[in-house]
Design an enzyme around this catalytic site. Structure first.
Site, mmCIF file in Angstrom:
data_model
loop_
_atom_site.group_PDB
_atom_site.id
_atom_site.type_symbol
_atom_site.label_atom_id
_atom_site.label_comp_id
_atom_site.label_asym_id
_atom_site.label_seq_id
_atom_site.Cartn_x
_atom_site.Cartn_y
_atom_site.Cartn_z
ATOM 1 N N LYS A 50 -9.724 -10.332 -10.980
ATOM 2 C CA LYS A 50 -8.750 -11.180 -10.339
ATOM 3 C C LYS A 50 -8.258 -10.544 -8.899
ATOM 4 O O LYS A 50 -8.165 -11.250 -7.921
ATOM 5 C CB LYS A 50 -7.537 -11.359 -10.980
ATOM 6 N N GLN A 94 -0.415 -10.637 -17.503
ATOM 7 C CA GLN A 94 -1.758 -10.812 -18.187
ATOM 8 C C GLN A 94 -1.262 -10.801 -19.857
ATOM 9 O O GLN A 94 -0.553 -9.928 -20.190
ATOM 10 C CB GLN A 94 -2.515 -9.691 -17.799
ATOM 11 N N ASP A 117 0.355 -19.257 -13.744
ATOM 12 C CA ASP A 117 -0.302 -19.554 -14.842
ATOM 13 C C ASP A 117 0.025 -20.870 -15.759
ATOM 14 O O ASP A 117 -0.661 -21.382 -16.723
ATOM 15 C CB ASP A 117 -0.252 -18.479 -16.189
HETATM 16 N N1 GUN Z 1 -5.248 -13.744 -20.997
HETATM 17 C C1 GUN Z 1 -6.478 -14.459 -21.475
HETATM 18 N N2 GUN Z 1 -6.609 -15.716 -20.527
HETATM 19 C C2 GUN Z 1 -5.329 -15.506 -19.620
HETATM 20 C C3 GUN Z 1 -5.015 -16.492 -18.731
HETATM 21 O O1 GUN Z 1 -5.221 -17.430 -18.327
HETATM 22 N N3 GUN Z 1 -3.802 -15.957 -18.111
HETATM 23 C C4 GUN Z 1 -3.212 -14.893 -18.450
HETATM 24 N N4 GUN Z 1 -1.814 -14.683 -18.048
HETATM 25 N N5 GUN Z 1 -3.321 -14.072 -19.598
HETATM 26 C C5 GUN Z 1 -4.697 -14.445 -20.220
#
Ligand code: GUN
Length: 282
Positions: A50, A94, A117
């Site tokens: 990311k 995350q 998110d």
């Molecule tokens: N863990 C697995 N997928 C995601 C996601 O799309 N966002 C976040 N914040 N954590 C994750």
């Protein structure tokens, strides 16, 4: 033989478009803050990727990494600081977190307007009311985009979502419903999964059970979207779907890797850019 849905190509197209818009910005750049509070190697990989992609398209990227001694209060204070920082447009916590942390409390503390998110209950609520959330959950948003890019009709289609997580299963079900599909959600307690899969025009599988979906479980010509990703000891990646055999029955299918995965990051950066634009106006 099914059409192979090329998520990598579409994700690259989305990222190129954002990169070109960002290069023309005269004022400050979109900024994404990512909080990593677990020691799971896959999460570390996702977060690195990311960060790399954010920077490659001209965003500012800030990653806050914590070890297992971190206290809830430390992360709460960081989220409050990021909420109040006009230079931060999107905040991503995350998941999963270290077990001792209270995920709910932290998600609910994020300003819904910076919730890149779409996990805050305000954004989840908006999505479920058919209203526009400040941001839509990244993987589900990426899946809907893939279906649209391939002109796959959703209205009136039987869509089966397998998995009921807050990250993928529930929000993708809500998005498919908003697109007028007839949606079923199967999960670990569902009986006779095959009866459900054989009725589905579209299957979105997000379980993490390698090769759960076999060729004799899918209807001819159906659309198969594989969100699962499991790493075997030899490093190979397996999806929820037995791709090599299912592709001979399905009409459209996503590979693993190169299907849904790249779309999640593209949606995240698209969300960051959209939040940035909204915050510029206010
Ligand atoms: N863990 C697995 N997928 C995601 C996601 O799309 N966002 C976040 N914040 N954590 C994750």
């Amino acid at each position: 033989m099914a059409v192979i849905i090329d998520g990598k190509k579409i994700a690259d197209k989305i990222l190129d478009e954002i990169k070109s818009k960002v290069s023309k910005l005269e004022n400050k750049k979109p900024s994404l803050a990512v909080i990593l509070a677990n020691d799971n190697p896959s999460s570390a990989l996702y977060v690195n990727s990311k960060e790399k992609k954010s920077k490659s398209i001209g965003f500012n990227s800030f990653v806050y990494r914590f070890d297992k001694e971190v206290e809830q209060g430390t992360i709460k204070n960081l989220i409050i600081k990021l909420n109040n920082d006009p230079n931060i447009n999107g905040i991503l916590l995350q998941l999963p977190l270290f077990n001792h942390l209270d995920e709910r409390e932290l998600i609910e503390l994020i300003n819904p307007k910076k919730d890149v998110d779409g996990f805050h209950p305000i954004n989840v609520g908006k999505l479920n009311c058919g209203l526009k959330p400040y941001a839509k959950c990244c993987t589900p948003k990426g899946i809907i985009r893939l279906l649209k890019e391939y002109s796959i009709e959703l209205t009136g289609k039987n869509a089966l979502v397998i998995g009921r997580s807050n990250i993928v299963g529930k929000p993708v079900a809500a998005m498919l419903l908003n697109e007028n599909a007839t949606v079923s959600v199967a999960h670990s307690k569902t009986k006779n999964l095959k009866e459900h899969t054989l009725r589905a025009d579209i299957i979105i599988s997000a379980t993490g059970c390698a090769h759960l979906i076999k060729a004799d479980m899918v209807k001819k010509g159906s659309v198969i979207i594989d969100v699962g990703i499991v790493k075997k000891d030899d490093g190979t990646l397996l999806g929820d779907v037995d791709f090599e055999n299912v592709k001979n029955v399905a009409g459209f299918i996503t590979p693993v890797p190169g299907g849904v995965g790249p779309m999640t990051i593209a949606s995240l950066l698209e969300n960051t850019y959209e939040l940035y634009l909204e915050q510029l106006e206010n």
